[in-house]
Each structure stands twice: as C-alpha cells, then as structure tokens.
Design an enzyme around this catalytic site. Structure first.
Site, PDB file in Angstrom:
ATOM      1  N   GLU A  97      -9.211  -5.060 -12.063  1.00 26.52           N
ATOM      2  CA  GLU A  97      -9.074  -4.779 -13.496  1.00 26.52           C
ATOM      3  C   GLU A  97     -10.423  -4.911 -14.198  1.00 26.52           C
ATOM      4  O   GLU A  97     -10.659  -4.332 -15.244  1.00 26.52           O
ATOM      5  CB  GLU A  97      -8.067  -5.723 -14.152  1.00 26.52           C
ATOM      6  CG  GLU A  97      -7.637  -5.266 -15.533  1.00 26.52           C
ATOM      7  CD  GLU A  97      -6.431  -6.008 -16.053  1.00 26.52           C
ATOM      8  OE1 GLU A  97      -6.539  -7.213 -16.348  1.00 26.52           O
ATOM      9  OE2 GLU A  97      -5.361  -5.376 -16.171  1.00 26.52           O
TER      10      GLU A  97
ATOM     11  N   HIS B  53      -1.237 -10.013  12.859  1.00 26.61           N
ATOM     12  CA  HIS B  53      -0.063  -9.440  13.530  1.00 26.61           C
ATOM     13  C   HIS B  53       0.551  -8.334  12.691  1.00 26.61           C
ATOM     14  O   HIS B  53       1.702  -7.958  12.887  1.00 26.61           O
ATOM     15  CB  HIS B  53       0.958 -10.556  13.795  1.00 26.61           C
ATOM     16  CG  HIS B  53       0.403 -11.658  14.622  1.00 26.61           C
ATOM     17  ND1 HIS B  53       0.506 -11.703  15.991  1.00 26.61           N
ATOM     18  CD2 HIS B  53      -0.334 -12.737  14.274  1.00 26.61           C
ATOM     19  CE1 HIS B  53      -0.124 -12.768  16.452  1.00 26.61           C
ATOM     20  NE2 HIS B  53      -0.638 -13.421  15.423  1.00 26.61           N
TER      21      HIS B  53
ATOM     22  N   LYS C  97       0.832   1.635 -20.698  1.00 29.83           N
ATOM     23  CA  LYS C  97       1.794   1.055 -21.648  1.00 29.83           C
ATOM     24  C   LYS C  97       2.284   2.132 -22.605  1.00 29.83           C
ATOM     25  O   LYS C  97       3.462   2.261 -22.912  1.00 29.83           O
ATOM     26  CB  LYS C  97       1.127  -0.060 -22.458  1.00 29.83           C
ATOM     27  CG  LYS C  97       1.008  -1.396 -21.752  1.00 29.83           C
ATOM     28  CD  LYS C  97       0.387  -2.405 -22.723  1.00 29.83           C
ATOM     29  CE  LYS C  97       0.095  -3.727 -22.078  1.00 29.83           C
ATOM     30  NZ  LYS C  97      -0.648  -4.633 -22.969  1.00 29.83           N
TER      31      LYS C  97
HETATM   32  O1  LIG Z   1      -1.198 -12.046 -21.617  1.00 33.06           O
HETATM   33  P1  LIG Z   1      -0.710 -10.725 -22.126  1.00 33.06           P
HETATM   34  O2  LIG Z   1      -1.316 -10.322 -23.426  1.00 33.06           O
HETATM   35  O3  LIG Z   1       0.779 -10.669 -22.141  1.00 33.06           O
HETATM   36  O4  LIG Z   1      -1.225  -9.619 -21.099  1.00 33.06           O
HETATM   37  C1  LIG Z   1      -0.785  -9.645 -19.772  1.00 33.06           C
HETATM   38  C2  LIG Z   1      -1.598  -8.594 -19.026  1.00 33.06           C
HETATM   39  O5  LIG Z   1      -1.390  -7.366 -19.726  1.00 33.06           O
HETATM   40  C3  LIG Z   1      -2.207  -6.284 -19.348  1.00 33.06           C
HETATM   41  O6  LIG Z   1      -1.741  -5.796 -18.138  1.00 33.06           O
HETATM   42  C4  LIG Z   1      -3.676  -6.614 -19.195  1.00 33.06           C
HETATM   43  O7  LIG Z   1      -4.317  -5.539 -18.561  1.00 33.06           O
HETATM   44  C5  LIG Z   1      -3.881  -7.865 -18.377  1.00 33.06           C
HETATM   45  O8  LIG Z   1      -5.261  -8.197 -18.365  1.00 33.06           O
HETATM   46  C6  LIG Z   1      -3.080  -8.991 -18.991  1.00 33.06           C
HETATM   47  O9  LIG Z   1      -3.268 -10.165 -18.227  1.00 33.06           O
END
Ligand SMILES: O=P(O)(O)OC[C@H]1O[C@H](O)[C@H](O)[C@@H](O)[C@@H]1O
Length: 618
Positions: A397, A426, A531
């Site tokens: 990431e 394995h 998202k």
């Molecule tokens: O901690 P949050 O704001 O819920 O985000 C949770 C995750 O969401 C996204 O996937 C980001 O890319 C991550 O870097 C992050 O850890």
C-alpha cells in the site's frame, strides 16, 4: 553472544568491519517548529521529502543489467568473506541482517550512494515534521510515537505521551477489574472483540499472534471484514462471554464501511443478548470522526485518538496497536523501546550501518527499482505467521503507486507473499527452487527455539528446533545454489522488543525505498477508487430494488426481463452488474416486499427463473 570472529577461530582477521552497536542518544537537532499538523497546498514548508529523481537512473539500469549478467558468486570462501563483510549486527537488540546472498555489486552500491544520501536527508526532514505526504498535505509522524521528543512541537509531544499513559492506565484498570462489564458471570472483561480492517486490524493481528501469552488476561478475536458469515462465527464463538467482551472499534477515518457494518452487527448481537453496548464499547479513531462522535454521544466506555499524521499501515505503535496488546498483557513499552532503538539505528547515514538502508538496497537491486520481483517473506517461526500479511499492506500500500512525485506514470510496487517455514516448503518452495525466477526471499530467523530448560532431543543430539534451523539453512542454500537470492533477518527470540524492532525496521526500509524510487509512500489513492466503485454498486442495487418493487405493484404482475430492469434503472450499460445484483439477492432469498400493500411479495427466485441465460440469448 558469540562475536562473529568466535565463529571462525581459524581466521581471526574476519571480524566484521564495523562493530555496529546502535547509538541510543538521538543524534539530530530538533527544530521546535510550531505549525498545524495539516498545511494547505501552498504551504511555505518545503516538501522536503523528495529525492532528486534526475540522478542517473539510466546508468542504474545499465549497472544493474551488467552486474547481473555475471550470475551469483558461488565460491564458499568468497561467500563467507561477503557474509562477514556485509553482516549488520545490532548487538543490543540481538538483531542481525545478512544481505550476502543478494548479489549487488560494489559498482552498484557506489552508484546508489548519492541517492541514499539524498534519501537520508529527506528522511531527516520527514522526522522533523516536513510535509512528507504531499498528496494529502500531511506530516508523517509514526516515528514520534516511540520517541515523543522527536515530535515537531510540544502540542504533539504531549498528545503522544498522554495517549500512551491513558492506554496503559485503561488496560491496567480493565485487567484488574476496576473497569468491568455491567453484567458478566466472571465479573470482569475476559475477551476483546476488535472491529477494524486494513491497518486497523493487521498490526493488532500480527502482534497478537506473535506475542500474546498462552493465557492472556483478555483473549482477542477479530472482525476484520463485512462478511456476515465471519461476523456470525466470531459472535457465536463468544456465546455467553459476549457479556464479558470489550469491543474495540478501530477506524482512523471513522467511516470505513466494513468497520461500520461490523459495529452495527455487533450492536445487534448485544441488543439480542439484552446487553448495553455502550458499557462495553471502546473507540479508537480521529477526533470528531463519525465513529468518535457516535462513541461520545452514546457514552461508550472509552475513546482513544488517532492522528492524521499516522497512517493505518504504520499505526501499530499508536493506540491502534498498543491498546489491544496491553489488554493481552503484552509489554507495550518494550515494543516502543525496540522500535525506538531500531529507529536510532536506521537514522545512520552510513549505508552499511543502516539495516533499513541495506534492505532498501537489496530490494532495489532484486527488483531493478521497478518491482520486477516479488518479496517472499518466510519467518521460520509459527508465532510470526502473520508478519507477511502485515508486510503486504505496509509494503504494497506504500509502494504500489501509479505516479511518482513528479507525476510520471511508474506503476511502482513490490508484491509480498509468504506464510512460514518450514511449512511453506511443503507448498510452493518447489516453484521457488526450480520454477519462474520472479522473486527474492526474506528469511526471518529466530535463534531461540524454546525457553531455557524446556528443550529436549527427539533423537540423539538433535532437537525439533534443530530441524527448523536446518530447514531454513537448507532452503537458503538450495535456493542460492540455483541463483535465487535471499535476505536473512535474525532475532534472538520473539519478544515485544524484537517485534517492535522488526516493525520499525520495515517501516523505515519502505520509507527509504520510496524515496529511492521517488514516490509518496504515505497515501493510498487506489483504495479510494475501489471504495467509490463499491458505493456505485450499492446505489445501483437500490435502483434495481425500486424498479422491482414498482413491478410488483403492477397488475398483472409480469416478470421483467433483465433488459427491462436495466432500462427502468436508466442503466442499460450496467446489465451485467444488474444480473449479478439480482443473482446475489436471489441466492439470499431476498423476496421484495412491495411498498404499502400493493402487489404480492415479488420473489426474486421466480424473477431470476424468468431470465435464464439461454433466454437472454434467444
Ligand atoms: O482505519 P480506517 O480509517 O478504517 O482505514 C482502514 C484501512 O482503509 C483503507 O483500506 C486504507 O487504504 C488503509 O490504509 C486503512 O488501514
């Protein structure tokens, strides 16, 4: 611990060139810069964390190509000298780094030296509070979490110190029973249910697997996805112990859908069990986030802050990682000490004395600076099983970016996979040994097999741990014999200090590597795209539902074809997604109840039956 020269009494001259003991005193000036933690794009502050990308990259490619044509050194005597010469030893941490089985040439090292010096300078600026995440206009401050004095102003320093003290005090109060659930047979909290995803889960999961004692004061489990089956499984396993479960909801943004769904599902389980969730809920999130306001308004047991200058994938040393760990009885201050000691070591501007720089050098060499090979992570220790999953987010990431800091399309990254040795031998070592050569291996070696006095020989002169040791060394040799390169990171044993050091080592290595390839390691634009697309699917689903509800009100009720549904949704181009939406709903017996009392429930199963694929292509 035997010094290296002790290992080869016949050649006392083969002592390592540098006796590298980390200097614990901070060796850099701290500017008391007073500025907000977020500055706008035309900030006066220099975006100092950019390494000039015009350094001779083309020469680099030529150097890399030429040096690799020679193949890897195979003379044992030469290899031993290379091992001794390049071995990094942090004697206080008991952490070693062996890069001798990566074939970088002296010419390559020399070629990279100016770029490393620029990277070291930029990293220094980062630690002083420069806007090192320019795409989001943020500082990058995870190093300050283990040494608050590094923070660029007293406000942040106090915040870090107060949060750590609050985490320790809260964990002590829960473990002692001073803070307890309102109605549980045990009269104290016995379980932790962590609800979070990505960096709000992977660090806590890695550390729990690595360091949780066999009988922790509170046993942890995770909901880290929006899978109803997974959520039901965790809640079913808790059973009546839900009444003595502390639910920690972790989300830096406070709005991640999967985490919010997990919370809603858990709160439903609490309601059905007749329990008051607010008496057992804890939030870890940014101040005034949706989650923070929910927790505050509903009066949850506690709230702990996250900061915009700590990324999810580097948040293990914040309340995100420290609170769950402390509640399991893990020595979190030891984790911070290990990380801080490693931070000091990885501040060195001498490449050979900087283990993170050595890792970045090996990655650049192995991957040609463009991610041409995958990073296979093989801890030969069960308790480090989740280290590769943790590194997948930290490395991929951070480095997996489309554009560099100059706006060039680079599609950078290094892919990470692996589980543990010798188990993985394995499974897929066959391909690593003989198949496509598209990887380099990182072995994580743990020298101590069992606590003192607990070992035994399962055959004369041989213990179970000897086998594990032999499997690691054998695999390293077998791969190298077939020109497969590897790095070995060695720790004495898995302790909070060594785990803290490992985390810090890789956080810095990723940061340095990102500077070498001129990318921003601290944002994640690609995740936002996913998202957004998920949101569009749900919006389309709502339109499909509305259309089918309408159809169920028409007299007579006629099944619609997919084309008609797509037309009515004004989304003819989304016919395939509409089919998938209906297929998923039908599989879950989602009959449509028409609004009001018009029409009968419109069974999707029937609807789907009207639209079998051959009819579509009739
Ligand atoms: O901690 P949050 O704001 O819920 O985000 C949770 C995750 O969401 C996204 O996937 C980001 O890319 C991550 O870097 C992050 O850890």
């Amino acid at each position: 611990m035997a010094s290296l020269s002790g290992l080869c009494p016949s050649s006392p001259s083969l002592k390592p060139k540098h006796d590298r003991v980390a200097k614990l005193t901070p060796s850099f000036r701290k500017d008391a810069l007073a500025f907000s933690t977020r500055s706008n794009s035309n900030s006066k502050l220099s975006v100092a964390c950019k390494v000039s990308a015009d350094l001779s990259k083309t020469n680099n490619a030529a150097v890399l190509k030429k040096a690799k044509q020679g193949g890897l050194e195979k003379d044992p005597k030469v290899l031993w000298r290379r091992y001794v010469d390049w071995l990094y030893q942090h004697k206080e941490l008991g952490l070693y780094l062996d890069v001798s089985r990566v074939g970088f040439s002296d010419e390559f090292v020399a070629e990279m030296e100016p770029r490393f010096q620029a990277a070291f300078k930029a990293m220094g600026e980062l630690e002083k509070g420069a806007i090192a995440n320019p795409d989001e206009g943020r500082m990058v401050g995870h190093y300050w979490l283990r040494n608050s004095k590094l923070a660029p102003n007293s406000f942040l320093q106090v915040q870090i110190e107060k949060t750590l003290d609050a985490v320790c005090e809260f964990a002590d109060d829960v473990i002692s029973g001073k803070i307890k659930p309102p109605s549980s047979p045990e009269g104290r909290f016995t379980q932790i249910l962590s609800v979070g995803i990505g960096g709000s889960a992977l660090g806590p999961q890695f550390v729990a697997e690595a360091l949780a004692p066999d009988n922790p004061p509170l046993k942890i489990r995770f909901i880290d996805n929006t899978d109803p089956g997974g959520i039901d499984h965790q809640i079913a396993q808790l059973g009546p112990e839900l009444a003595s479960t502390l639910v920690i909801v972790i989300s830096k943004s406070g709005g991640t859908p999967e985490t919010r769904n997990g919370l809603l599902e858990v709160q439903k389980a609490f309601r059905e069990a007749g329990l008051d969730f607010s008496k057992q809920g804890v939030a870890i999130t940014q101040e005034n986030s949706l989650l923070d306001n929910t927790a505050r308004i509903e009066g949850w047991v506690a709230r702990f802050p996250m900061y915009d200058w700590v990324g999810g994938r580097t948040s293990e040393m914040s309340a995100v990682g420290l609170l769950p760990a402390a509640l399991q009885g893990i020595e979190i201050r030891e984790m911070l000490v290990g990380a801080s000691m490693m931070d000091n070591a990885t501040r060195s501007t001498v490449l050979r004395d900087n283990p993170a720089a050595l890792l970045a050098l090996c990655w650049y060499w192995a991957c040609d600076g463009v991610g041409s090979k995958d990073m296979v992570v093989l801890p030969y220790k069960d308790s480090l099983l989740l280290f590769s999953r943790y590194l997948q987010q930290l490395v991929m990431e951070s480095l997996g970016k489309e554009f560099d800091l100059d706006g060039n399309r680079v599609n950078q990254g290094i892919s990470v996979y692996g589980n543990k040795g010798s188990t993985d031998q394995h499974a897929y070592i066959q391909q690593l040994r003989e198949g496509v050569h598209n990887f380099f291996v990182t072995f994580i070696e743990v020298l101590r097999d069992r606590p003192p006095g607990h070992d035994w020989e399962l055959e004369p002169g041989v213990t179970c741990g000897d086998y594990l040791f032999g499997m690691l060394q054998g695999t390293r040799s077998a791969l190298y014999a077939n020109d497969r390169e590897s790095i070995t990171v060695t720790v004495q044993e898995v302790t909070p200090r060594s785990v803290g050091a490992l985390i810090a080592l890789y956080e810095r290595a990723v940061g340095l590597y990102a500077l070498l390839v001129n990318i921003n390691a601290y944002h994640q634009p690609g995740v936002e795209a996913g998202k957004k697309a998920a949101g569009e699917v749900l919006a389309l689903q709502k339109r499909v539902l509305a259309v089918l509800n309408e159809a169920s009100c028409e007299q007579p009720v006629e099944p619609l074809t997919l084309e008609e549904v797509a037309e009515r949704c004004h989304a003819p181009e989304d016919i395939e997604m509409i089919y998938k939406i209906i297929e998923h709903m039908a599989a879950n017996d989602r009959a449509l109840i028409a609004e009001g009392d018009c029409g009968s429930p419109y069974s999707l199963k029937v609807f789907l039956g009207e639209c079998n694929m051959d009819e579509l292509y009739a």
